[in-house]
Design an enzyme around this catalytic site. Structure first.
Site, short mmCIF file in Angstrom:
data_model
loop_
_atom_site.label_atom_id
_atom_site.label_comp_id
_atom_site.label_asym_id
_atom_site.label_seq_id
_atom_site.Cartn_x
_atom_site.Cartn_y
_atom_site.Cartn_z
N LYS A 133 0.78 -1.23 -0.26
CA LYS A 133 0.17 0.11 -0.07
C LYS A 133 0.84 1.30 -0.04
CE LYS A 133 -3.93 2.05 2.28
NZ LYS A 133 -3.61 3.50 2.00
N GLU A 171 3.26 1.50 4.86
CA GLU A 171 1.76 1.93 5.29
C GLU A 171 0.96 0.75 5.57
OE1 GLU A 171 -2.21 4.93 4.10
OE2 GLU A 171 -0.56 4.51 2.74
#
Length: 334
Positions: free
Chosen positions: A49, A191
């Site tokens: 991500k 993330e």
């Protein structure tokens, strides 16, 4: 011998799902649904991500357009990416991806702010804050709408359709083992990860065929007010933020950290232009009375440790403004 069209290399069953189509001028993005527990599942693909700005790259012969997820034109902000897509041998495509910059080995939305806020960046800024675009999906290619292809086939086609060299990169993925990949991602300070069903078609909506798992808690919030600065602080003291719930803006707390002086000045000027007499908050806990209210036009990315039982953010910190999301789209994710 002429180069073979990568469409001809698709399996016969996949080719049968292609439809002739003019070059698209816009495709609303497919969005992932937030989930808590990662999983291991055959047939699913797992990607990192990335902490950046979503981008749809559209090329129709000589015309190249970079668009944000809410259709804002990004050509003037990222001219080096326009050049990268224009230099491709392929002349008709629609690519979904993420624009990023790095702090060390980790993508940094906070650092990307220095590029997101500037149109026609000078050469010095291009060198100081270089950007890359990671392509992860192909929605149109060479006169064909590819969205009804299974994701696995779209990725195979994407990898062959474009010439990947910096600043254009193909996002790598893992097969099946999502739990191990999530642990690895968190240990590296990423993330999080995105899980995608390898058989999924591309839909312009939030879907459970794409799932996101975050290593840290952060999401977008709408700015509804601010407090006065104290002591030597300039601009403003803290932001008052919230999210939409049943059409009403619900207060979620004060955010007073994460700002440098330039952000305090720039954001302070923006807030002053949006001031209004009445509070935009109509749900959730009560916001402080001693505040300046603003029209709910700005969206901020906020990191935090957890939600309190009262529905407020604990230890929130400002990460940056998001110009790629409409305020009315902001809801509580966690």
């Amino acid at each position: 011998m002429a180069d073979r069209n990568p469409i001809d290399e698709l399996p016969a069953g996949a080719r049968a799902r292609l439809r002739r189509s003019a070059c698209p001028k816009w495709v609303a993005p497919m969005l992932a649904t937030l989930k808590e527990e990662p999983f291991t599942r055959k047939g699913w693909l797992f990607e990192p991500k990335l902490d950046g700005e979503r981008c749809l790259a559209l090329r129709c012969r000589a015309d190249v357009q970079l668009l944000s997820r809410n259709q804002k034109r990004l050509n003037d902000t990222y001219p080096e990416l326009v050049r990268a897509f224009r230099s491709q041998k392929a002349e008709r495509f629609a690519v979904d991806g993420e624009i990023v910059t790095f702090e060390g080995d980790v993508t940094s939305f906070s650092k990307l702010q220095q590029r997101m806020q500037v149109r026609h960046p000078p050469e010095e800024l291009l060198r100081k804050i270089p950007v890359w675009v990671y392509a992860f999906d192909l929605l149109h290619f060479d006169g064909y709408d590819t969205r009804q292809l299974p994701l696995r086939n779209r990725k195979e086609l994407l990898q062959k359709a474009l010439d990947f060299k910096d600043p254009l990169r193909f996002i790598e993925h893992r097969e099946t083992a999502g739990e191990a990949y999530y642990r690895e991602a968190c240990s590296k300070g990423w993330e999080g990860i995105i899980a995608k069903n390898g058989d999924s078609v591309y839909v312009s909506a939030r879907s459970r065929e794409w799932l996101k798992f975050k290593c840290t808690k952060e999401q977008e919030f709408v700015i509804g007010g601010y407090t006065d600065p104290k002591g030597q602080r300039i601009g403003f003291g803290a932001l008052l933020v919230g999210y939409y719930e049943a059409g009403k803006l619900a207060y979620a707390g004060k955010v007073g950290t994460g700002f440098d002086e330039e952000t305090l000045r720039r954001l302070g000027r923006q807030l002053a232009q949006l001031e209004t007499r009445t509070s935009p908050f109509a749900a959730g806990p009560s916001p402080p009375r001693a505040a300046h209210w603003v029209k709910p036009k700005l969206v901020a990315q906020i990191g935090f440790t957890e939600w309190t039982p009262e529905g407020k953010l604990r230890h929130p910190r400002f990460l940056g403004l998001r110009s790629d999301k409409r305020p009315e789209e902001v809801v509580r994710e966690q």
